[in-house]
Design an enzyme around this catalytic site. Structure first.
Site, PDB file in Angstrom:
ATOM      1  N   ASP A 203       0.875  -1.159   0.000  1.00 34.91           N
ATOM      2  CA  ASP A 203       0.000   0.000   0.000  1.00 34.91           C
ATOM      3  C   ASP A 203       0.921   1.220   0.000  1.00 34.91           C
ATOM      4  OD1 ASP A 203      -2.445   1.577   0.499  1.00 34.91           O
ATOM      5  OD2 ASP A 203      -1.558   1.868   2.482  1.00 34.91           O
ATOM      6  N   ARG A 204       0.460   2.348  -0.501  1.00 36.73           N
ATOM      7  CA  ARG A 204       1.309   3.541  -0.543  1.00 36.73           C
ATOM      8  C   ARG A 204       1.214   4.361   0.740  1.00 36.73           C
ATOM      9  NH1 ARG A 204       0.161   8.516  -4.574  1.00 36.73           N
ATOM     10  NH2 ARG A 204      -1.036   9.193  -2.755  1.00 36.73           N
ATOM     11  N   ASP A 205       0.049   4.976   0.967  1.00 40.42           N
ATOM     12  CA  ASP A 205      -0.116   5.954   2.042  1.00 40.42           C
ATOM     13  C   ASP A 205      -0.253   5.265   3.392  1.00 40.42           C
ATOM     14  OD1 ASP A 205      -0.147   8.086   0.139  1.00 40.42           O
ATOM     15  OD2 ASP A 205      -2.214   7.552  -0.329  1.00 40.42           O
TER      16      ASP A 205
ATOM     17  N   TYR B 117      -5.495  12.754   0.150  1.00 41.45           N
ATOM     18  CA  TYR B 117      -5.695  13.340  -1.182  1.00 41.45           C
ATOM     19  C   TYR B 117      -4.511  14.210  -1.604  1.00 41.45           C
ATOM     20  CZ  TYR B 117     -10.332  11.810   0.153  1.00 41.45           C
ATOM     21  OH  TYR B 117     -11.393  11.055   0.604  1.00 41.45           O
TER      22      TYR B 117
ATOM     23  N   GLN C  22      -6.951   5.330  -4.787  1.00 42.54           N
ATOM     24  CA  GLN C  22      -6.821   6.782  -4.939  1.00 42.54           C
ATOM     25  C   GLN C  22      -8.191   7.363  -5.282  1.00 42.54           C
ATOM     26  OE1 GLN C  22      -4.134   8.707  -4.221  1.00 42.54           O
ATOM     27  NE2 GLN C  22      -3.203   6.821  -3.475  1.00 42.54           N
ATOM     28  N   SER C  23      -9.100   7.239  -4.309  1.00 45.45           N
ATOM     29  CA  SER C  23     -10.484   7.671  -4.539  1.00 45.45           C
ATOM     30  C   SER C  23     -10.607   9.171  -4.769  1.00 45.45           C
ATOM     31  CB  SER C  23     -11.381   7.256  -3.374  1.00 45.45           C
ATOM     32  OG  SER C  23     -11.050   7.987  -2.208  1.00 45.45           O
TER      33      SER C  23
ATOM     34  N   CYS D 235      -6.292   2.447  -7.994  1.00 49.03           N
ATOM     35  CA  CYS D 235      -7.714   2.473  -8.313  1.00 49.03           C
ATOM     36  C   CYS D 235      -8.166   3.926  -8.252  1.00 49.03           C
ATOM     37  CB  CYS D 235      -8.516   1.638  -7.319  1.00 49.03           C
ATOM     38  SG  CYS D 235     -10.311   1.867  -7.493  1.00 49.03           S
TER      39      CYS D 235
ATOM     40  N   ARG E 271     -10.828  -1.649  -6.534  1.00 43.91           N
ATOM     41  CA  ARG E 271     -10.677  -0.978  -5.245  1.00 43.91           C
ATOM     42  C   ARG E 271     -10.524  -1.981  -4.110  1.00 43.91           C
ATOM     43  NH1 ARG E 271     -11.095   3.755  -2.872  1.00 43.91           N
ATOM     44  NH2 ARG E 271     -11.852   3.850  -0.748  1.00 43.91           N
ATOM     45  N   LYS E 272      -9.434  -1.833  -3.347  1.00 42.94           N
ATOM     46  CA  LYS E 272      -9.263  -2.684  -2.169  1.00 42.94           C
ATOM     47  C   LYS E 272     -10.449  -2.455  -1.230  1.00 42.94           C
ATOM     48  CE  LYS E 272      -5.182  -0.862  -1.489  1.00 42.94           C
ATOM     49  NZ  LYS E 272      -3.939  -0.475  -0.815  1.00 42.94           N
TER      50      LYS E 272
ATOM     51  N   ASP F  27      -1.471  -1.085   5.821  1.00 45.70           N
ATOM     52  CA  ASP F  27      -1.724  -0.579   7.170  1.00 45.70           C
ATOM     53  C   ASP F  27      -3.177  -0.673   7.616  1.00 45.70           C
ATOM     54  OD1 ASP F  27      -2.383   1.412   5.251  1.00 45.70           O
ATOM     55  OD2 ASP F  27      -2.243   2.971   6.779  1.00 45.70           O
TER      56      ASP F  27
END
Length: 175
Positions: A7-9, A18, A51-52, A84, A95-96, A121
């Site tokens: 995962d990134r963030d 965002y 990345q909604s 996503c 989307r996860k 996380d």
């Protein structure tokens, strides 16, 4: 273990909701070292990230690419980045916690999803791994809910520890 997906963030970089500003990208402690260990072992890496903000109109694809490029530079380069762009209610398959991002990243890396480990996380990261047939490892942070930790099949206190454990298992070392 043929590849490790992250995962990134909140996992690789500080979570800035965002984020459209590459100057606000800051790797978390130990992440670069963990990635260097995987690179030295010849294990491909990738990022799978919801990345909604794109679907919500708060970010553009260009914003996400610029932030990803900055993270990639700071982290020494990962092999693939998949995100996503959909809003949570879009019903997409990527989307996860759905498996689409994991499946796509594995395809890009030329490995089977069941040969991947996904490190994140929150529960959605682990659930996406499970849905794709991969192994999930939860690395909790301040945003991780207690029930997510309690129900995770595998946890580590930080990313570097998670990667060291995975590499030890791969070598056949006993804890």
């Amino acid at each position: 273990m043929a590849a490790v997906l992250f995962d990134r963030d909140g996992t690789l970089v500080e979570d800035v909701p965002y984020n459209a500003d590459p100057t606000r990208v800051h790797p978390l402690p130990g992440v670069r070292q963990a990635l260097d260990l995987l690179r030295a072992a010849g294990i491909p890496t990738g990022v799978v990230s919801n990345q909604s903000g794109i679907g919500r109109g708060l970010l553009t694809e260009t914003d996400v690419r610029r932030v990803n490029d900055r993270a990639d530079t700071l982290l020494g380069g990962l092999n693939t980045w998949v995100h996503c762009p959909h809003a949570p209610d879009a019903g997409c398959s990527c989307r996860k916690p759905r498996p689409g991002l994991v499946v796509e990243a594995a395809r890009r890396l030329g490995v089977h999803p069941s040969d991947c480990v996904v490190i994140g996380d929150i529960a959605a990261d682990v659930q996406a791994a499970r849905a794709a047939g991969a192994r999930g490892v939860l690395v909790p942070n301040a945003a991780t809910l207690p029930y997510e930790v309690a129900t995770a099949p595998d946890t580590a206190p930080d990313l570097l520890t998670a990667v060291r454990r995975l590499l030890a298992e791969r070598r056949g070392d006993r804890p």
